[in-house]
Design an enzyme around this catalytic site. Structure first.
Site, PDB file in Angstrom:
ATOM      1  N   SER A  26      -3.782   1.530  -8.607  1.00 15.31           N
ATOM      2  CA  SER A  26      -3.139   2.617  -9.353  1.00 15.31           C
ATOM      3  C   SER A  26      -4.082   3.330 -10.328  1.00 15.31           C
ATOM      4  O   SER A  26      -4.062   4.567 -10.397  1.00 15.31           O
ATOM      5  CB  SER A  26      -1.899   2.100 -10.081  1.00 15.31           C
ATOM      6  OG  SER A  26      -0.938   1.705  -9.136  1.00 15.31           O
ATOM      7  N   THR A  71       4.897  -3.122 -11.590  1.00 12.82           N
ATOM      8  CA  THR A  71       4.808  -3.755 -10.279  1.00 12.82           C
ATOM      9  C   THR A  71       5.216  -5.219 -10.383  1.00 12.82           C
ATOM     10  O   THR A  71       5.725  -5.670 -11.420  1.00 12.82           O
ATOM     11  CB  THR A  71       3.402  -3.510  -9.666  1.00 12.82           C
ATOM     12  OG1 THR A  71       3.406  -3.983  -8.326  1.00 12.82           O
ATOM     13  CG2 THR A  71       2.282  -4.159 -10.453  1.00 12.82           C
ATOM     14  N   LYS A  75       9.701  -5.528 -11.808  1.00 15.78           N
ATOM     15  CA  LYS A  75      10.498  -4.333 -11.516  1.00 15.78           C
ATOM     16  C   LYS A  75      11.975  -4.502 -11.894  1.00 15.78           C
ATOM     17  O   LYS A  75      12.620  -3.531 -12.289  1.00 15.78           O
ATOM     18  CB  LYS A  75      10.386  -3.962 -10.031  1.00 15.78           C
ATOM     19  CG  LYS A  75       9.012  -3.391  -9.648  1.00 15.78           C
ATOM     20  CD  LYS A  75       9.014  -2.922  -8.205  1.00 15.78           C
ATOM     21  CE  LYS A  75       7.624  -2.514  -7.762  1.00 15.78           C
ATOM     22  NZ  LYS A  75       7.602  -2.011  -6.376  1.00 15.78           N
ATOM     23  N   ASP A 111       9.401   4.331  -5.007  1.00 16.24           N
ATOM     24  CA  ASP A 111       8.938   3.670  -3.773  1.00 16.24           C
ATOM     25  C   ASP A 111       9.552   4.298  -2.515  1.00 16.24           C
ATOM     26  O   ASP A 111       8.850   4.568  -1.544  1.00 16.24           O
ATOM     27  CB  ASP A 111       9.294   2.174  -3.806  1.00 16.24           C
ATOM     28  CG  ASP A 111       8.398   1.397  -4.754  1.00 16.24           C
ATOM     29  OD1 ASP A 111       7.232   1.800  -4.938  1.00 16.24           O
ATOM     30  OD2 ASP A 111       8.859   0.385  -5.312  1.00 16.24           O
ATOM     31  N   GLY A 138      14.862  -8.165   1.003  1.00 15.30           N
ATOM     32  CA  GLY A 138      14.503  -8.466  -0.384  1.00 15.30           C
ATOM     33  C   GLY A 138      14.356  -7.181  -1.190  1.00 15.30           C
ATOM     34  O   GLY A 138      14.870  -6.120  -0.810  1.00 15.30           O
ATOM     35  N   ALA A 140      11.825  -5.228  -1.695  1.00 20.90           N
ATOM     36  CA  ALA A 140      11.069  -4.129  -1.070  1.00 20.90           C
ATOM     37  C   ALA A 140      11.990  -3.304  -0.177  1.00 20.90           C
ATOM     38  O   ALA A 140      11.905  -2.066  -0.158  1.00 20.90           O
ATOM     39  CB  ALA A 140       9.895  -4.691  -0.282  1.00 20.90           C
TER      40      ALA A 140
HETATM   41  P1  ATR Z   1      10.190  -8.549  -1.786  1.00 16.94           P
HETATM   42  O1  ATR Z   1      10.661  -8.265  -3.167  1.00 16.94           O
HETATM   43  O2  ATR Z   1       8.751  -8.261  -1.528  1.00 16.94           O
HETATM   44  O3  ATR Z   1      11.076  -7.910  -0.759  1.00 16.94           O
HETATM   45  P2  ATR Z   1      11.510 -11.103  -1.424  1.00 16.94           P
HETATM   46  O4  ATR Z   1      12.690 -10.654  -2.208  1.00 16.94           O
HETATM   47  O5  ATR Z   1      10.986 -12.491  -1.577  1.00 16.94           O
HETATM   48  O6  ATR Z   1      10.261 -10.148  -1.640  1.00 16.94           O
HETATM   49  O7  ATR Z   1      11.881 -10.859   0.115  1.00 16.94           O
HETATM   50  C1  ATR Z   1      11.004 -11.173   1.132  1.00 16.94           C
HETATM   51  C2  ATR Z   1      11.623 -10.722   2.451  1.00 16.94           C
HETATM   52  O8  ATR Z   1      10.696 -11.008   3.508  1.00 16.94           O
HETATM   53  C3  ATR Z   1      12.906 -11.443   2.808  1.00 16.94           C
HETATM   54  O9  ATR Z   1      13.736 -10.544   3.515  1.00 16.94           O
HETATM   55  C4  ATR Z   1      12.397 -12.574   3.712  1.00 16.94           C
HETATM   56  O10 ATR Z   1      13.367 -13.084   4.592  1.00 16.94           O
HETATM   57  P3  ATR Z   1      14.447 -14.188   4.083  1.00 16.94           P
HETATM   58  O11 ATR Z   1      15.435 -13.459   3.228  1.00 16.94           O
HETATM   59  O12 ATR Z   1      15.060 -14.713   5.317  1.00 16.94           O
HETATM   60  O13 ATR Z   1      13.648 -15.210   3.314  1.00 16.94           O
HETATM   61  C5  ATR Z   1      11.330 -11.828   4.468  1.00 16.94           C
HETATM   62  N1  ATR Z   1      10.295 -12.697   5.077  1.00 16.94           N
HETATM   63  C6  ATR Z   1       9.303 -13.376   4.469  1.00 16.94           C
HETATM   64  N2  ATR Z   1       8.517 -14.008   5.370  1.00 16.94           N
HETATM   65  C7  ATR Z   1       9.017 -13.705   6.602  1.00 16.94           C
HETATM   66  C8  ATR Z   1       8.651 -14.047   7.946  1.00 16.94           C
HETATM   67  N3  ATR Z   1       7.593 -14.822   8.202  1.00 16.94           N
HETATM   68  N4  ATR Z   1       9.397 -13.548   8.942  1.00 16.94           N
HETATM   69  C9  ATR Z   1      10.478 -12.766   8.700  1.00 16.94           C
HETATM   70  N5  ATR Z   1      10.879 -12.401   7.465  1.00 16.94           N
HETATM   71  C10 ATR Z   1      10.154 -12.871   6.418  1.00 16.94           C
END
Ligand code: ATR
Length: 283
Positions: A26, A71, A75, A111, A138, A140
């Site tokens: 950034s 970040t 957030k 975003d 999640g 994102a």
């Molecule tokens: P962020 O804020 O970056 O979205 P998060 O809230 O921890 O981080 O969410 C991570 C997301 O990636 C979730 O949807 C997670 O799936 P689960 O809800 O089933 O845990 C997904 N994720 C992480 N690793 C994954 C993988 N190897 N395959 C598929 N989905 C994955």
């Protein structure tokens, strides 16, 4: 006392706060925007200890700071701290941009609009009337849902390893457009014009369990919201399974920054040359 011999322009302070923050692009992006638009700003990266976010923001405001990018992992705290929020921030449940104005803390989230601008304006991908698959449920994924639905896709399917999370997320946006949630198994027999990876899988070099045939031929496009010097596991899989176009999220990073810059300064920077410079730098 005002020094009448000081003709240097007043420089406004901005920063990005996160933990970790060392590799943030950034400061470099905003420095390029500032040069390009001739805006007198100073933009730094601030490492904030866990539990110290509110204090850090208070200190920044007290020292005259005008705006912040926020970040991981702050957030949601930024959302809670904001006294006013845009609709897209409200819906995202997360704030990546704070504006300090008239003694108020205003929160926004750039975003989703950053993703949409990169897809639509830079990559020239039509979103209206298309079938979009959003992987992950999640923060994102939540952060980009409203701007994506505002593009009026024919269908937006959220798929997640834990299907209930995808269903809950879809339910909470159901009045904003045609959106449904499911698990990977339920995708059998379906194909999509655009697949967006908003999971954390790429961070760990993992590939979510997508099936053959999920990318619609011809013209299917795939977009990873992550970026790296080399294609992610998801991008490689898409290339090998019939995608016409495969992109990483570097453009989204620059576009979300451009929208924050616009909110702060009222000037919209050109993004193409900044994306190109970053692309060369991460090679
Ligand atoms: P962020 O804020 O970056 O979205 P998060 O809230 O921890 O981080 O969410 C991570 C997301 O990636 C979730 O949807 C997670 O799936 P689960 O809800 O089933 O845990 C997904 N994720 C992480 N690793 C994954 C993988 N190897 N395959 C598929 N989905 C994955």
């Amino acid at each position: 006392m005002i020094d009448i011999f000081d003709f240097s322009p007043k420089v406004d302070d901005y920063a990005v706060m996160g933990n970790p923050i060392g590799h943030s692009k950034s400061p470099a992006i905003h420095a390029q925007f500032a040069r390009q638009t001739k805006q007198a700003i100073n933009y730094t990266a601030i490492h904030v200890d866990l539990g110290g976010f509110e204090q850090a923001v208070g200190n920044f405001v007290a020292s005259g700071g005008r705006g912040l990018n926020i970040t991981v992992p702050f957030k949601q705290e930024a959302w809670a701290l904001a006294e006013e929020r845009s609709e897209r921030a409200e819906r995202a449940g997360a704030v990546n941009t704070l504006i300090f104005k008239d003694k108020k803390i205003i929160g926004d989230n750039t975003d989703g609009v950053g993703l949409v601008r990169d897809l639509r304006d830079n990559k020239k991908l039509e979103l209206q009337g298309r079938r979009i698959l959003l992987m992950g449920a999640g923060g994102a994924a939540r952060g980009v849902l409203l701007p994506l639905l505002n593009q009026q896709p024919a269908q937006l399917t959220i798929v997640n390893r834990t299907p209930e999370k995808a269903k809950d997320l879809a339910d909470s946006f159901s009045e904003m457009g045609k959106v449904a949630g499911c698990g990977y198994e339920a995708l059998a027999g379906q194909s999509f014009d655009l697949i967006i990876n908003a999971t954390a899988a790429s961070l760990r070099g993992e590939m979510p369990p997508l099936r053959e045939g999920v990318i619609a031929p011809p013209g299917g496009a795939c977009y990873d919201m992550m970026y790296a010097s080399k294609p992610t596991a998801f991008m490689r899989w898409c290339q090998e399974h019939g995608a016409d176009r495969v992109y990483d999220g570097l453009g989204m990073l620059v576009e979300q920054a451009a929208e924050s810059f616009y909110l702060w300064r009222g000037v919209r920077p050109q993004t193409n040359e900044v994306i190109e410079t970053l692309r060369q730098e991460i090679k």
